[in-house]
Design an enzyme around this catalytic site. Sequence first.
Site: not given
Length: 501
Positions: A136, A166, A241
Amino acid sequence: MRDKKSLSAFRLKGVALLAALLLSLAACGEQGVSKYPIHPPEANVSDNNAASSTAARNSYADVVSRVAPAVVTIRSQRRVRAPQQHPFMDDPSFRDFFGDRMPRQQPQPPPRERVQRGMGSGVIVSADGHILTNHHVVDGAEEVTVELTDRRTFDAKLVGSDPPSDLAVLKIEVNDLPALKLGDSDRVRVGDVALAVGNPLGLGQTVTAGIISAKGRATGLSDGSFEDFLQTDAPINQGNSGGALVNTQGELVGINSQILSPSGGNIGIGFAIPSNMARNVLEQIISTGKVRRGQLGIVVQSVTRDIAASLGLSEARGVIVSSVNPESAGERAGLRRGDVIVSLNGDAVDDSNVLRNRIASTAPGTEVTLTVRREGKEEQLRATLGEHIVAQKSDDAGADSAEGQSEKARLGVTVTPLTPELASRLKLASGAQGMVVTGVDPAGPGADAGLREGDLIEQANGRAVRATEDLRAAIEQSNERPLLLLVNRGGQTIFVTVRTR
């Protein structure tokens, strides 16, 4: 005589004690020893070890100094065009339909493009420039740059991306980079110290500390296909992230991926993709550019206490098969609906998510051995895995039908027979049969069990349900056991247990 001797001995002991005390005080005066010494003049080996151990407990600076250079900042951008205000105004066919009543639109400048920017973190995993990050973080990006801790910046190439996990792999053209060693996430224990390193909120590289709070978490916050998160209370925020979660040996045990927060900020619940899953994805993407996963072609759910009671099992162990896809690896192996899988290749299985991840991490074409409980007996089945194909998720269907006769007082739901119109509306396969749930009492046992409007009840206690009488009979025969329903929800079948008494 004994009294004189005792008195003499006592006096001698007193003199010796006084002499020892005077010598001790003299030594203190000569050396200037403090009550809380900071730097003892002479320390033996055990003193050095104790000091080193204390420093290790009070600081992670040595670990951070080794880890930090391998954690990078990732910036991505893509160009998006602002939508036209009235795109149909100048369409000839649109104007022909409305005629002259359609007002003429004033000439407008062409829509402007704007640049959409994103930022996250990444981890260097090889000295030649391979970097792990989240899917992402780079999803849809046209340009990706990587900034090292020494402020050098490089354009990055996307080697491959895997939405189900992911994860994504980038490559920058530079050698002799500091790289993190991937640890064994299976050996991570709840309570282990964990350090999160990344670039939260664009502040710059930041290190936070906490512990591993849980393992094997599934959040459903992303694609959700293959979730096996490590949960940590090490503070993680937006921008973390793709960053590193490391242990006190400086090994990479997770890729920080998600936070659970009502406000968008850290509340101490963060999730990282375990390093063993990341290793598998990394190696496949580097070697082939994509990720292949094994598949049995079945739907399973964990055996709860109620399901075990309904099946007459002595303990809640294993996962129960709620459906088997036609012509799948599971069907070819002989798996049936209602089978309870208790082990895979000899390893116990007690969680549906664990089984799915183990199968997915096995290459298609591999033969696996399943131990299955069926009708009170255990048997072994051999299955050759198929290949998982990513499919679009379908939304749960609802139903607006007239309420028919039901056991509302016992289940807290109303049902009606399945008609062709309802089957089409609920997107059910041809040949589906059962009773459709048309209403659910929020305070009833059906709602407590998770039944929803639009669910198709196909079986009750292993017997087909075609009419209200079938459902009523199953309830009566359950006695004190929970009612075991086989429910078709949006094309997928699951088992639901309802306590009716």
